[in-house]
Scaffold this motif. Structure first.
Motif, PDB file in Angstrom:
ATOM      1  N   ALA A 230      -1.123 -43.031  -4.001  1.00  0.00           N
ATOM      2  CA  ALA A 230      -2.309 -42.887  -3.141  1.00  0.00           C
ATOM      3  C   ALA A 230      -2.239 -43.882  -1.988  1.00  0.00           C
ATOM      4  O   ALA A 230      -2.403 -43.514  -0.815  1.00  0.00           O
TER       5      ALA A 230
ATOM      6  N   GLU B   7      -0.761 -55.535  -3.199  1.00  0.00           N
ATOM      7  CA  GLU B   7      -0.273 -54.991  -4.471  1.00  0.00           C
ATOM      8  C   GLU B   7      -0.129 -56.142  -5.465  1.00  0.00           C
ATOM      9  O   GLU B   7       0.594 -57.102  -5.203  1.00  0.00           O
ATOM     10  N   ARG B   8      -0.826 -56.027  -6.590  1.00  0.00           N
ATOM     11  CA  ARG B   8      -0.798 -57.124  -7.571  1.00  0.00           C
ATOM     12  C   ARG B   8       0.592 -57.279  -8.196  1.00  0.00           C
ATOM     13  O   ARG B   8       0.962 -58.369  -8.639  1.00  0.00           O
TER      14      ARG B   8
ATOM     15  N   GLY C 188       2.980 -52.502  -9.778  1.00  0.00           N
ATOM     16  CA  GLY C 188       4.104 -52.887  -8.934  1.00  0.00           C
ATOM     17  C   GLY C 188       4.346 -51.809  -7.890  1.00  0.00           C
ATOM     18  O   GLY C 188       3.684 -50.762  -7.887  1.00  0.00           O
TER      19      GLY C 188
ATOM     20  N   ALA D   7       2.101 -46.406 -10.788  1.00  0.00           N
ATOM     21  CA  ALA D   7       2.404 -45.947 -12.147  1.00  0.00           C
ATOM     22  C   ALA D   7       3.514 -44.898 -12.170  1.00  0.00           C
ATOM     23  O   ALA D   7       4.154 -44.693 -13.186  1.00  0.00           O
ATOM     24  N   GLY D   8       3.738 -44.252 -11.021  1.00  0.00           N
ATOM     25  CA  GLY D   8       4.702 -43.150 -11.058  1.00  0.00           C
ATOM     26  C   GLY D   8       6.133 -43.545 -10.744  1.00  0.00           C
ATOM     27  O   GLY D   8       7.030 -42.709 -10.779  1.00  0.00           O
TER      28      GLY D   8
ATOM     29  N   SER E  76       9.039 -42.799 -13.577  1.00  0.00           N
ATOM     30  CA  SER E  76       8.469 -41.667 -14.306  1.00  0.00           C
ATOM     31  C   SER E  76       9.498 -40.559 -14.287  1.00  0.00           C
ATOM     32  O   SER E  76      10.637 -40.753 -13.906  1.00  0.00           O
TER      33      SER E  76
ATOM     34  N   LYS F 234       7.763 -35.932 -11.714  1.00  0.00           N
ATOM     35  CA  LYS F 234       7.404 -34.507 -11.594  1.00  0.00           C
ATOM     36  C   LYS F 234       6.482 -34.370 -10.398  1.00  0.00           C
ATOM     37  O   LYS F 234       5.535 -35.134 -10.247  1.00  0.00           O
TER      38      LYS F 234
ATOM     39  N   VAL G 273      -6.100 -58.375  -5.510  1.00  0.00           N
ATOM     40  CA  VAL G 273      -7.441 -58.471  -4.919  1.00  0.00           C
ATOM     41  C   VAL G 273      -8.393 -58.757  -6.076  1.00  0.00           C
ATOM     42  O   VAL G 273      -8.475 -57.972  -7.023  1.00  0.00           O
TER      43      VAL G 273
ATOM     44  N   GLU H 214      -6.040 -41.779  -8.385  1.00  0.00           N
ATOM     45  CA  GLU H 214      -6.337 -41.534  -9.795  1.00  0.00           C
ATOM     46  C   GLU H 214      -7.418 -42.460 -10.339  1.00  0.00           C
ATOM     47  O   GLU H 214      -8.277 -42.045 -11.111  1.00  0.00           O
TER      48      GLU H 214
ATOM     49  N   GLY I 146      -1.998 -37.535 -11.087  1.00  0.00           N
ATOM     50  CA  GLY I 146      -0.575 -37.282 -10.918  1.00  0.00           C
ATOM     51  C   GLY I 146      -0.113 -37.781  -9.561  1.00  0.00           C
ATOM     52  O   GLY I 146      -0.930 -38.163  -8.712  1.00  0.00           O
ATOM     53  N   ILE I 147       1.188 -37.759  -9.371  1.00  0.00           N
ATOM     54  CA  ILE I 147       1.774 -38.332  -8.158  1.00  0.00           C
ATOM     55  C   ILE I 147       1.336 -37.546  -6.920  1.00  0.00           C
ATOM     56  O   ILE I 147       0.853 -38.118  -5.940  1.00  0.00           O
TER      57      ILE I 147
HETATM   58  C1  LIG Z   1       5.352 -43.790 -17.168  1.00  0.00           C
HETATM   59  C2  LIG Z   1       4.557 -42.846 -16.328  1.00  0.00           C
HETATM   60  C3  LIG Z   1       5.106 -41.616 -16.013  1.00  0.00           C
HETATM   61  C4  LIG Z   1       4.411 -40.731 -15.187  1.00  0.00           C
HETATM   62  N1  LIG Z   1       5.007 -39.562 -14.835  1.00  0.00           N
HETATM   63  C5  LIG Z   1       4.422 -38.768 -13.920  1.00  0.00           C
HETATM   64  C6  LIG Z   1       5.093 -37.630 -13.415  1.00  0.00           C
HETATM   65  O1  LIG Z   1       6.235 -37.338 -13.766  1.00  0.00           O
HETATM   66  N2  LIG Z   1       4.434 -36.865 -12.501  1.00  0.00           N
HETATM   67  C7  LIG Z   1       3.163 -37.152 -12.087  1.00  0.00           C
HETATM   68  O2  LIG Z   1       2.618 -36.420 -11.255  1.00  0.00           O
HETATM   69  N3  LIG Z   1       2.512 -38.228 -12.551  1.00  0.00           N
HETATM   70  C8  LIG Z   1       3.112 -39.052 -13.443  1.00  0.00           C
HETATM   71  N4  LIG Z   1       2.453 -40.162 -13.896  1.00  0.00           N
HETATM   72  C9  LIG Z   1       1.091 -40.412 -13.402  1.00  0.00           C
HETATM   73  C10 LIG Z   1       1.164 -40.948 -11.972  1.00  0.00           C
HETATM   74  O3  LIG Z   1       2.072 -41.992 -11.935  1.00  0.00           O
HETATM   75  C11 LIG Z   1      -0.210 -41.389 -11.505  1.00  0.00           C
HETATM   76  O4  LIG Z   1      -1.060 -40.275 -11.549  1.00  0.00           O
HETATM   77  C12 LIG Z   1      -0.160 -41.919 -10.077  1.00  0.00           C
HETATM   78  O5  LIG Z   1       0.759 -42.969  -9.970  1.00  0.00           O
HETATM   79  C13 LIG Z   1      -1.539 -42.402  -9.627  1.00  0.00           C
HETATM   80  O6  LIG Z   1      -1.419 -42.881  -8.322  1.00  0.00           O
HETATM   81  P1  LIG Z   1      -2.424 -43.961  -7.702  1.00  0.00           P
HETATM   82  O7  LIG Z   1      -1.806 -44.404  -6.448  1.00  0.00           O
HETATM   83  O8  LIG Z   1      -3.784 -43.391  -7.679  1.00  0.00           O
HETATM   84  O9  LIG Z   1      -2.462 -45.156  -8.758  1.00  0.00           O
HETATM   85  P2  LIG Z   1      -1.291 -46.052  -9.350  1.00  0.00           P
HETATM   86  O10 LIG Z   1       0.009 -45.363  -9.262  1.00  0.00           O
HETATM   87  O11 LIG Z   1      -1.758 -46.477 -10.687  1.00  0.00           O
HETATM   88  O12 LIG Z   1      -1.202 -47.299  -8.374  1.00  0.00           O
HETATM   89  C14 LIG Z   1      -2.187 -48.277  -8.324  1.00  0.00           C
HETATM   90  C15 LIG Z   1      -1.558 -49.573  -7.860  1.00  0.00           C
HETATM   91  O13 LIG Z   1      -2.613 -50.508  -7.621  1.00  0.00           O
HETATM   92  C16 LIG Z   1      -2.194 -51.783  -8.029  1.00  0.00           C
HETATM   93  N5  LIG Z   1      -3.387 -52.600  -8.306  1.00  0.00           N
HETATM   94  C17 LIG Z   1      -4.270 -52.454  -9.325  1.00  0.00           C
HETATM   95  N6  LIG Z   1      -5.242 -53.362  -9.230  1.00  0.00           N
HETATM   96  C18 LIG Z   1      -4.975 -54.113  -8.139  1.00  0.00           C
HETATM   97  C19 LIG Z   1      -5.618 -55.227  -7.541  1.00  0.00           C
HETATM   98  N7  LIG Z   1      -6.751 -55.743  -8.036  1.00  0.00           N
HETATM   99  N8  LIG Z   1      -5.055 -55.772  -6.441  1.00  0.00           N
HETATM  100  C20 LIG Z   1      -3.900 -55.270  -5.917  1.00  0.00           C
HETATM  101  N9  LIG Z   1      -3.255 -54.221  -6.460  1.00  0.00           N
HETATM  102  C21 LIG Z   1      -3.791 -53.636  -7.552  1.00  0.00           C
HETATM  103  C22 LIG Z   1      -1.359 -51.509  -9.263  1.00  0.00           C
HETATM  104  O14 LIG Z   1      -0.469 -52.574  -9.504  1.00  0.00           O
HETATM  105  C23 LIG Z   1      -0.649 -50.212  -8.896  1.00  0.00           C
HETATM  106  O15 LIG Z   1       0.616 -50.449  -8.343  1.00  0.00           O
HETATM  107  C24 LIG Z   1       3.120 -41.074 -14.724  1.00  0.00           C
HETATM  108  C25 LIG Z   1       2.550 -42.303 -15.074  1.00  0.00           C
HETATM  109  C26 LIG Z   1       3.261 -43.188 -15.864  1.00  0.00           C
HETATM  110  C27 LIG Z   1       2.651 -44.518 -16.226  1.00  0.00           C
END
Ligand SMILES: Cc1cc2nc3c(=O)[nH]c(=O)nc-3n(C[C@H](O)[C@H](O)[C@H](O)COP(=O)(O)OP(=O)(O)OC[C@H]3O[C@@H](n4cnc5c(N)ncnc54)[C@H](O)[C@@H]3O)c2cc1C
Length: 519
Positions: A93, A112-113, A142, A146-147, A150, A153, A217, A491, A498-499
């Motif tokens: 995101a 990014e934490r 990191g 989370a993706g 992974s 997908k 943050v 998410e 999802g990604i």
């Molecule tokens: C092992 C694994 C496999 C997966 N496989 C798939 C797949 O194959 N296909 C798919 O569609 N989805 C998959 N997913 C789900 C997908 O990764 C998530 O839906 C997606 O990453 C969500 O995106 P996001 O950017 O909303 O949040 P996130 O990816 O969770 O990113 C949030 C980021 O914010 C950072 N953060 C949190 N709090 C703070 C703070 N206070 N200050 C600074 N930074 C902060 C975190 O460190 C993190 O890097 C998988 C998830 C995991 C864990």
């Protein structure tokens, strides 16, 4: 002249890519020489019947020898001196919000934490070595979010929310294999995704965006109902009036911080369960009906959906040829998830197997109000830890034994590297979950008898499939319903799962911010 044609081939013929022009010329009833350009735009396997087919769609240009295909356009601007937009989180995101912002001439500042991709890899290696989680640099936190490690997908059901193809194009432009543009079930793989994420970061930096890794943050500053700045864990304050909050759904501390400031949050339905694992060979046999030339087909996928006691119980994030991994973010909890390398060749097939959870299921947790789901999630993760083997060793049970409600006296080999320990999951999983999961597995097992076999196991717990909390926002502007300049995204905000859907949400939020700034 441009034409689109569909061709259905046997897996053997589909391998012969050099023959595609010939196949097309036969269908079009024209000579091969008249085909100036041919491009595969869709590739899928139809394994519904024993007679497995490969379905291909081509775009073909006829009689235009000088034809030049359109290039994918991405035109980021130099944003070094542009207006700044703060982003919390470098997950899909946050990163795709940043990519869109640099196209729209705005300067993303990403906090990014967790660590950058290289340090993150080292931290994950250390986690395996020490059998202990690093609470800020792990499979959820990191660069890339989370993706990153992974299956990668890239399919989503949320195509109505935005342009899925655009996300695939951007992944491709940053190093993903071209096949993600035409595969029906595109995926990148955990071995390839980190490089793609690094390329995205470099692109953003080259154009003037800024990343602060290892920077959490810890608070947001609000003045008169408007975002005014961020407090960072290094003690400094960053002034901003536009904040993309894309911290994912593992960051429970972020929800707590928002609640402590009386920022409106809402509970939402979610799902939890276990991760199930089978030998990939069994899944291939089931899905491909014992097809004799199995080596011509990719590791098979499955998708299970059952309805039990009025609730959905379903497979989630299936990783063919993948491994189960520890995805905890705190000590004393076990959370599992799955990933696959691009070749999907581990020999195992795993998937989340989860049960819908509604607010009414959480009577014991009602006292936590909007946090009922979050507390229930933590409770389950701690139960898994208490019933595991210490450290990251996860509780496991043969599926056959889980259904019969009996302990597994030994366990088959599993892909989960930290190790598994036999546990009576049926005893400690909350009754409604245990019963629903057991029933759903039995229902599916009746249809696909080989699925429930001696080597099929479950590992606990798969608890982070979706967020139990939504951060309410305006449907059109994407701004929080009460706080001006706060953009809940991805998410963790409850708008993606999802990604791809998170990336789409990031792009949508970026566009909304740009529109507001322009107006
Ligand atoms: C092992 C694994 C496999 C997966 N496989 C798939 C797949 O194959 N296909 C798919 O569609 N989805 C998959 N997913 C789900 C997908 O990764 C998530 O839906 C997606 O990453 C969500 O995106 P996001 O950017 O909303 O949040 P996130 O990816 O969770 O990113 C949030 C980021 O914010 C950072 N953060 C949190 N709090 C703070 C703070 N206070 N200050 C600074 N930074 C902060 C975190 O460190 C993190 O890097 C998988 C998830 C995991 C864990």
């Amino acid at each position: 002249m441009l034409k689109q044609i569909d061709i259905t081939l046997s897996p053997v013929d589909a391998q012969k890519t050099d023959n595609y022009t010939e196949y097309a010329s036969k269908i079009l009833k024209i000579s091969k020489n008249r085909i100036s350009y041919i491009k595969l735009v869709k590739h899928s396997i139809d394994a519904r019947q024993r007679d497995i087919k490969v379905q291909l769609r081509f775009v073909i240009v006829i009689d235009e020898p000088n034809y030049k295909p359109e290039k994918i356009i991405f035109e980021p601007k130099n944003v070094t001196n542009s207006k700044e937009v703060a982003i919390i989180g470098a997950g899909p995101a946050g990163l795709f919000a940043a990519l869109r912002l640099i196209e729209l001439r705005l300067k993303p500042i990403i906090f990014e934490r967790g660590q950058d991709i290289h340090q993150r890899k080292r931290d994950i290696a250390t986690m395996y070595k020490n059998n202990k989680i690093n609470i800020n640099s792990n499979y959820c936190y990191g660069e890339g979010g989370a993706g990153t490690f992974s299956d990668g997908k890239l399919y989503t059901r949320s195509s109505k929310r935005g342009n899925v193809n655009r996300i695939l194009e951007l992944f491709y432009l940053h190093g993903a294999n071209e096949n993600i543009l035409y595969e029906a079930h595109p995926h990148i793989g955990s071995d390839k995704l980190p490089k793609v994420i690094e390329n995205i970061r470099n692109r953003i930096i080259e154009h003037g965006g800024i990343f602060h890794f290892n920077t959490q943050v810890v608070d947001i500053i609000i003045v008169n109902g408007k975002i005014n700045g961020l407090k960072l864990n290094n003690g400094s304050i960053f002034k901003t009036t536009n904040l993309v909050l894309s911290s994912g759904h593992s960051a429970k501390d972020v929800y707590k911080m928002l609640a402590s400031k009386n920022i409106l949050l809402a509970a939402k339905d979610f799902a939890m369960g276990v991760r199930i694992e089978n030998p990939q060979e069994i899944i291939n046999k089931i899905q491909y009906h014992n097809y004799s030339k199995i080596e011509l087909l990719p590791a098979a996928i499955y998708n299970i959906v059952q309805h039990v006691n009025g609730k959905g119980v379903y497979s989630f994030c299936m990783c063919p040829g993948g491994v189960i991994i520890p995805a905890s973010t705190s000590d004393n909890e076990i959370v599992v998830n799955g990933m696959s390398a691009s070749k999907r060749n581990s020999g195992f097939a795993n998937a989340g197997f989860v049960c819908e959870i509604k607010n009414e299921d959480l009577t014991e947790f009602k006292k936590f109000g909007v946090f009922a789901g979050l507390e229930f999630q933590s409770h389950l993760e701690q139960l898994a830890f208490n019933n595991g083997g210490g450290g990251l060793i996860a509780p496991a049970q043969r599926i056959i034994d889980f259904i019969k409600k009996k302990k597994s006296y030994d366990l088959p080999k599993s892909s989960y590297i930290p190790g598994i320990s036999s546990s009576e999951i049926h005893n400690w999983l909350p009754k409604f979950m245990s019963e629903n999961i057991s029933k759903a597995l039995q229902m599916y097992g009746q249809r696909e008898k080989d699925f429930i076999n001696e080597n099929a196991i479950m590992i606990g717990v798969e608890s982070r499939t979706s967020s139990p909390i939504r951060i309410p926002r305006n449907r059109e502007t994407f701004e929080h319903v009460e706080i001006n300049g706060l953009y809940p995204c991805g998410e963790g905000a409850g708008y993606a799962g999802g990604i791809v859907s998170s990336a789409i949400d990031g792009m949508n939020v970026a566009e909304s911010i740009a529109k507001k700034i322009k107006d």
